[in-house]
Design an enzyme around this catalytic site. Structure first.
Site, PDB file in Angstrom:
ATOM      1  CG  ASP A  65      -1.951   1.096   1.197  1.00  0.00           C
ATOM      2  OD1 ASP A  65      -2.065   1.782   0.164  1.00  0.00           O
ATOM      3  OD2 ASP A  65      -2.622   1.302   2.230  1.00  0.00           O
ATOM      4  CG  ASN A 111      10.088  -4.760  -6.212  1.00  0.00           C
ATOM      5  OD1 ASN A 111      10.310  -3.565  -6.417  1.00  0.00           O
ATOM      6  ND2 ASN A 111      10.439  -5.370  -5.086  1.00  0.00           N
ATOM      7  CG  PHE A 115      11.178   4.281  -3.635  1.00  0.00           C
ATOM      8  CD1 PHE A 115      10.944   3.014  -3.136  1.00  0.00           C
ATOM      9  CD2 PHE A 115      12.210   5.034  -3.079  1.00  0.00           C
ATOM     10  CE1 PHE A 115      11.709   2.502  -2.092  1.00  0.00           C
ATOM     11  CE2 PHE A 115      12.977   4.534  -2.030  1.00  0.00           C
ATOM     12  CZ  PHE A 115      12.736   3.263  -1.540  1.00  0.00           C
ATOM     13  CG  ASN A 148       8.995   2.085   4.273  1.00  0.00           C
ATOM     14  OD1 ASN A 148       9.660   2.634   3.412  1.00  0.00           O
ATOM     15  ND2 ASN A 148       9.373   0.963   4.865  1.00  0.00           N
ATOM     16  CB  SER A 182      14.586   0.074  -2.028  1.00  0.00           C
ATOM     17  OG  SER A 182      14.243  -0.243  -3.374  1.00  0.00           O
ATOM     18  CG  ASN A 184      14.306  -1.993  -7.194  1.00  0.00           C
ATOM     19  OD1 ASN A 184      15.093  -2.677  -7.850  1.00  0.00           O
ATOM     20  ND2 ASN A 184      13.334  -2.528  -6.461  1.00  0.00           N
ATOM     21  CB  THR A 185      16.178   4.320  -5.018  1.00  0.00           C
ATOM     22  OG1 THR A 185      14.756   4.209  -5.174  1.00  0.00           O
ATOM     23  CG2 THR A 185      16.562   5.791  -5.023  1.00  0.00           C
ATOM     24  CE  LYS A 217      11.698  -3.689   4.339  1.00  0.00           C
ATOM     25  NZ  LYS A 217      10.359  -3.651   3.733  1.00  0.00           N
ATOM     26  CG  ASN A 246      14.066  -3.666   1.279  1.00  0.00           C
ATOM     27  OD1 ASN A 246      13.327  -4.149   0.430  1.00  0.00           O
ATOM     28  ND2 ASN A 246      14.087  -2.369   1.545  1.00  0.00           N
ATOM     29  N   GLY A 268      10.214 -13.389  -1.006  1.00  0.00           N
ATOM     30  CA  GLY A 268       9.489 -14.638  -0.974  1.00  0.00           C
ATOM     31  C   GLY A 268      10.309 -15.791  -0.431  1.00  0.00           C
TER      32      GLY A 268
END
Length: 355
Positions: A65, A111, A115, A148, A182, A184-185, A217, A246, A268
């Site tokens: 979310d 993924n 962000f 977050n 993360s 991805n940034t 995190k 993460n 996962g």
């Protein structure tokens, strides 16, 4: 109702493109199709940590979310706490599609969303609405809410951005998470370095000494020699907790999916051994000085009890929820209660740290 959704509808949902399925799930929750009703959890599952009471230890991780749109429906499903985000100062579209991949054979997700979110202004307004009281005199949401926080891909100034973000949510969130991990940034994970982390925490502490509990995190890909200094820096900087962990950029051997080679963060079932390893190291170093939230590959009540016995106060789901749907939450609580009793524990608190 929730078991019906999980057993009958989730196989159909999994045939959709993963990002389209995610959007459908959010829309369904906003329309009230998630099922669930407010109810009391078994007191044996209650957790008290960071000055907060959690009716059960199971939370939804950030990423589901992102824009704080469905926190109340998620709480109604039965989560013991809900975390929204990651949110950035300015809205951003994220990386180009496709950017979300379902590794069904491995019960995993990759993924590289980047962000994607609507920005802190709309996010803060939605959090503020959750502070309302219903006509019965009760809060509209009855579990702790986390925010977050992250930085934009371009034009970021972390030492300025994170304090500003904290200021926007501190009156509406029960706890705040700094997402520094993360993959991805670009450059984000560098903020876990002790010198950068110390500077961020000093800037936040100087600006917001009255903030809610602050968590960081962590990445599962940290060098093992770096974990101790990071934990000590977090404690010295006034952090109350850590989320471990993460997603990972590593790829464990044996992945069967055709998407296993996609770039991005893996979550996962295949993440579980790595997440468990780093969690146990963090717990040993923290030695009870921080609240710990375990995340990564949690699918059963036995998984939850295992992390609690290793020192976790709370746990979070993401991939398992994406695969199994809302029915996983009551199932996990039933399984956790059975596992507790089988091990001779009366309450979850009795089991903490008893590995």
């Amino acid at each position: 109702m929730m078991d019906l959704v999980s057993n009958m509808l989730m196989p159909l949902v999994r045939r959709l493109d993963p990002e389209d399925a995610h959007a459908l799930a959010l829309n369904a929750l906003m329309l009230g199709f998630g099922g669930g009703v407010w109810g009391r959890d078994d007191p044996a599952l209650s957790v008290r940590t960071m000055g907060l009471r959690f009716p059960n230890p199971i939370g939804i991780a950030a990423g589901f979310d992102k824009n704080a749109q469905v926190l109340r429906p998620l709480a109604r499903i039965g989560f013991g706490f809900v975390e929204a985000g990651t949110v950035t100062p300015r809205p951003q579209p994220g990386n180009p599609r496709p950017r979300l991949f379902r590794l069904a054979e491995d019960r995993a997700i990759i993924n590289r969303m980047g962000f994607n979110n609507q920005g802190i202004d709309r996010f803060a307004v939605r959090l503020a609405r959750l502070q309302r009281v219903s006509s019965s005199g009760r809060p509209v949401i009855r579990v702790p809410v986390g925010a977050n926080l992250g930085i934009n891909k371009t034009g970021a100034d972390p030492e300025q951005d994170y304090p500003r973000l904290v200021g926007r949510v501190k009156h509406y969130a029960d706890y705040i998470v700094l997402n520094l991990s993360s993959p991805n940034t670009p450059g984000l994970r560098d903020l876990q370095q002790t010198s950068r982390l110390a500077g961020l925490l000093q800037a936040i502490g100087a600006t917001h000494p009255d903030r809610p509990p602050l968590l960081v995190k962590l990445s599962p890909d940290l060098a093992r020699d770096d974990i101790g200094p990071i934990v000590e820096t977090a404690i010295a900087g006034g952090v109350q907790g850590l989320i471990v962990s993460n997603t990972t950029i590593s790829r464990p051997g044996g992945l069967a999916s055709a998407h296993a080679g996609e770039a991005g963060g893996l979550s996962g079932r295949p993440l579980r051994p790595l997440a468990d390893e780093i969690f146990r190291q963090v717990a040993q170093i923290a030695a009870g000085r921080l609240a710990l939230v375990a995340c990564g590959g949690i699918e059963t009540g036995a998984d939850i009890l295992d992390r609690v016995r290793a020192g976790a106060d709370l746990v979070q789901l993401y991939s398992a929820f994406a695969y199994d749907g809302p029915g996983i939450v009551p199932r996990l609580k039933r399984e956790l209660l059975r596992a507790l009793h089988a091990e001779g524990f009366e309450t979850l608190a009795d089991a903490k740290g008893m590995a």
